[in-house]
Design an enzyme around this catalytic site. Structure first.
Site, short mmCIF file in Angstrom:
data_model
loop_
_atom_site.label_atom_id
_atom_site.label_comp_id
_atom_site.label_asym_id
_atom_site.label_seq_id
_atom_site.Cartn_x
_atom_site.Cartn_y
_atom_site.Cartn_z
N ARG A 70 4.43 0.07 5.58
CA ARG A 70 4.64 0.87 7.00
C ARG A 70 4.30 -0.04 8.31
O ARG A 70 5.03 -0.23 9.08
CB ARG A 70 4.16 2.22 6.93
N THR A 71 2.97 -0.72 8.14
CA THR A 71 2.52 -1.49 9.19
C THR A 71 3.37 -2.58 9.74
O THR A 71 3.91 -2.52 10.82
CB THR A 71 1.20 -1.81 9.13
N LYS A 98 0.81 -23.59 -0.44
CA LYS A 98 0.57 -24.86 -0.67
C LYS A 98 -0.98 -25.35 -0.51
O LYS A 98 -1.15 -26.51 -0.45
CB LYS A 98 1.51 -25.62 -0.10
N ARG A 120 -2.26 -9.55 9.65
CA ARG A 120 -2.86 -8.83 8.62
C ARG A 120 -3.64 -9.83 7.65
O ARG A 120 -2.99 -10.92 7.34
CB ARG A 120 -2.36 -7.84 7.96
N HIS A 148 -8.70 -1.79 12.34
CA HIS A 148 -7.16 -1.60 12.17
C HIS A 148 -6.72 -0.79 13.46
O HIS A 148 -6.27 0.42 13.17
CB HIS A 148 -6.78 -0.99 10.97
C1 NCD Z 1 -4.19 1.35 5.51
C2 NCD Z 1 -4.55 -0.20 5.48
O1 NCD Z 1 -3.81 -1.20 5.07
O2 NCD Z 1 -5.64 -0.43 5.98
N1 NCD Z 1 -3.00 1.46 5.42
C3 NCD Z 1 -2.02 1.32 6.59
O3 NCD Z 1 -2.09 0.53 7.38
N2 NCD Z 1 -1.07 2.37 6.74
C4 NCD Z 1 -4.90 1.98 4.59
C5 NCD Z 1 -4.65 1.75 3.11
O4 NCD Z 1 -4.28 0.80 2.84
O5 NCD Z 1 -5.30 2.63 2.35
#
Ligand code: NCD
Length: 328
Positions: A70-71, A98, A120, A148
């Site tokens: 989703r992100t 690599k 991320r 986050h």
């Molecule tokens: C979260 C994450 O990646 O920190 N998910 C997200 O971004 N929707 C929470 C999770 O992975 O549990």
């Protein structure tokens, strides 16, 4: 047809940060500026034509060292709906495989003049480090168990639209707080906005000195939910666990999983939230998760695109302003 910015709120006002690395450094004014702008984007995203041209000519690179559904999709849509060019870097097919370091990758991408890097990474602090090496704006899309910020902002938008306010609400953040960047970002943001925050988890899933973040601590779910307006469930993040933190999934669900029985302790109109992805039958019962009257889980995903559009607009808008240099 291109639409103009849909919200007057925050329109034109400069944003006080060059990057968005966490919620800990955001003021109440910063948060309100993002949420007010995002409200307009919720409306825009419900139209047939969802695009404006605010990011035309700008480039957004999604650099994800950890998996995401989703992100990453949400940032991609957000960038495209603002008319920007969006590149998704997949780590599995990149030179990182690599042996290229994080910084070399960042500096290489930086040489291509992106305007925003969305990153991320599995290590806490990695995104901040990267932000110090590049000229463009950086958005933290999750760094280890640290922060986050856009998740907390989309949660805040969901709460504000459903409850009309954030101030004074009782919010319970429940489950694997130890490994959760979502929990940390939410605790900072909700405290700044004047909510009363409690964490509910077995002692093995709470970091030491969590109370120093300004939260009440409970170990029993039904007790922790008493009088709650918002019940925020967290995924049991087994991929971040070195060793065993819970006896078994079955036992975890029995004691710490949200079901209708435990939910009775909360206010009758308490809103159920989860950042996703969910472990059904582990931290949340399927029936509760799918209860359209109580659960805001799909709405959170919708708010995610709007919030990310607002963040991108604010960060890209002031990019050439000299006063934004060297601020985080
Ligand atoms: C979260 C994450 O990646 O920190 N998910 C997200 O971004 N929707 C929470 C999770 O992975 O549990």
């Amino acid at each position: 047809m291109e639409t103009s910015p849909t919200s007057d709120a925050g329109a034109g006002a400069p944003f006080a940060h060059r990057h968005l690395l966490g919620t800990e450094t955001l003021s109440r004014g910063d948060i309100e500026q993002i949420l007010d702008l995002a409200d307009g984007y919720v409306d825009q995203n419900r139209q047939t034509d969802k695009k404006n041209g605010l990011l035309r000519g700008r480039t957004l690179i999604n650099l994800f060292f950890e998996n995401s559904t989703r992100t990453r999709t949400s940032f991609e849509l957000a960038g495209k709906r603002l008319g920007g060019d969006v590149i998704n870097m997949s780590v599995s097919t990149s030179s990182i495989k690599k042996g290229e370091t994080l910084i070399d990758t960042a500096v290489t991408l930086n040489a291509m003049h992106p305007d925003v890097l969305v990153v991320r990474h599995g290590d806490s602090g990695a995104v901040q480090l990267l932000a110090e090496k590049v000229n463009c704006a950086v958005i933290n899309a999750g760094d280890g168990s640290h922060e986050h910020p856009t998740q907390a902002l989309l949660d805040a938008l969901t709460i504000r639209r459903r409850k009309g306010r954030i101030e004074g609400l009782n919010v319970a953040i429940c489950g694997d707080v130890s490994h959760s960047r979502v929990a940390r970002s939410n605790i900072h943001l909700l405290n700044t906005m004047g909510a009363r925050v409690r964490v509910v988890a077995p002692p093995t899933l709470l970091p030491a000195h969590i109370d120093r973040l300004g939260v009440d601590v409970h170990h029993n779910l039904a007790e922790g939910l008493v009088d709650c307006d918002i019940v925020m469930m967290l995924r049991l993040q087994t991929e971040r666990m070195a060793g065993s933190f819970v006896p078994s999934m079955r036992e975890y669900f029995y004691f710490h999983g949200l079901d209708y029985d435990k939910l009775r302790a909360a206010k009758p109109d308490a809103l159920i939230m989860h950042p996703g992805p969910m472990n059904r039958g582990v931290e949340i019962d399927s029936e509760v998760a799918d209860d359209i009257d109580r659960s805001a889980i799909h709405e959170q995903v919708e708010m995610g695109v709007a919030v990310r559009m607002a963040c991108l607009e604010l960060l890209a808008r002031d990019q050439n302003a000299p006063w934004t240099r060297n601020q985080s």
